[in-house]
Design a protein around this motif. Sequence first.
Motif, short mmCIF file in Angstrom:
data_model
loop_
_atom_site.label_atom_id
_atom_site.label_comp_id
_atom_site.label_asym_id
_atom_site.label_seq_id
_atom_site.Cartn_x
_atom_site.Cartn_y
_atom_site.Cartn_z
N THR A 49 0.84 -1.20 0.00
CA THR A 49 0.00 0.00 0.00
C THR A 49 0.87 1.25 0.00
O THR A 49 2.04 1.20 0.35
CB THR A 49 -0.90 0.06 1.26
OG1 THR A 49 -0.06 0.08 2.41
CG2 THR A 49 -1.86 -1.11 1.33
N GLU A 76 -6.29 -1.33 -5.35
CA GLU A 76 -7.43 -0.48 -5.71
C GLU A 76 -8.62 -1.09 -4.97
O GLU A 76 -8.92 -2.27 -5.14
CB GLU A 76 -7.67 -0.54 -7.22
CG GLU A 76 -8.95 0.13 -7.64
CD GLU A 76 -9.29 -0.15 -9.10
OE1 GLU A 76 -9.80 0.77 -9.74
OE2 GLU A 76 -9.08 -1.28 -9.57
N THR A 77 -9.25 -0.30 -4.11
CA THR A 77 -10.34 -0.83 -3.29
C THR A 77 -11.70 -0.50 -3.90
O THR A 77 -11.85 0.50 -4.59
CB THR A 77 -10.27 -0.27 -1.86
OG1 THR A 77 -10.32 1.16 -1.92
CG2 THR A 77 -9.01 -0.72 -1.16
N GLU A 104 -4.48 5.48 -4.50
CA GLU A 104 -4.66 4.25 -5.25
C GLU A 104 -4.31 4.47 -6.72
O GLU A 104 -4.25 5.60 -7.19
CB GLU A 104 -6.11 3.78 -5.12
CG GLU A 104 -6.50 3.44 -3.69
CD GLU A 104 -7.84 2.74 -3.58
OE1 GLU A 104 -8.45 2.41 -4.62
OE2 GLU A 104 -8.27 2.52 -2.44
#
Length: 184
Positions: A49, A76-77, A104
Amino acid sequence: MATKAMLREQILAQLNKMDKATYEQRSQAIAEQLFQEAIWQNATTIGITIARFPEIATQAIIKRAWQDGKIVSIPETHNKTKTMQFRVYEDGDELCKKALGLYEPLESAPVLPKTKIDLLIVPGVLFRTDGYRIGFGGGFYDRYLEDYQGGTLSLCYPEQITTAFKPEPHDLPVQKLVIENNLK
C-alpha cells in the motif's frame, strides 16, 4: 477483553503522538530490516500500500523494489463490495486519492492477478506474534487473502504487538512479522 475497535483506537492514538523525525527514522529502520529478509530478496513482484501516517512509511520500500527490478503493485479498493485488486505501479505513475485518504492507482494501470504477486506486504494496526492482525476495519485484506497463495508479511513497531485479542474465524494470519529492532 477490549473490542477490536477499542484496541485499534488506543494504538492509533499512541502512534499518532510520534513526531515526524522519529516516524521517518523508525520507518527506515524497519525497511532496512525488510530488505534483509529472504522472502523480500526472493520476490520478483510485490503488493504494497501507499502508507499514511502513522503506518510505517512505504515510499522508500517501493523505491527500493524498483531499484531491485521488482514489479510493484498497489491495491485499488471497491468500497461497495469490500474487495480489492492490485494494479501495477511504476515510477512516475499518477495516483488518485480515494475514500479514507488512500492513494490508489488509476483504472488505466494494468491489474496484476493474485497468482503473479510473490509477496504481499499486509498493513495492520495491531498484531499477535502468530501473525494474526487487526487491520483498519474494512476486511479488505482478509477477503483478498482467502485464496492468495504467495508470501505474506507485515511491518510493525514493537508497541503494535499484543495478546489482547483473539482471532475470529474469518481472520487470516500473515506468515511473517518484521518488527522494528527484532533482528533474527
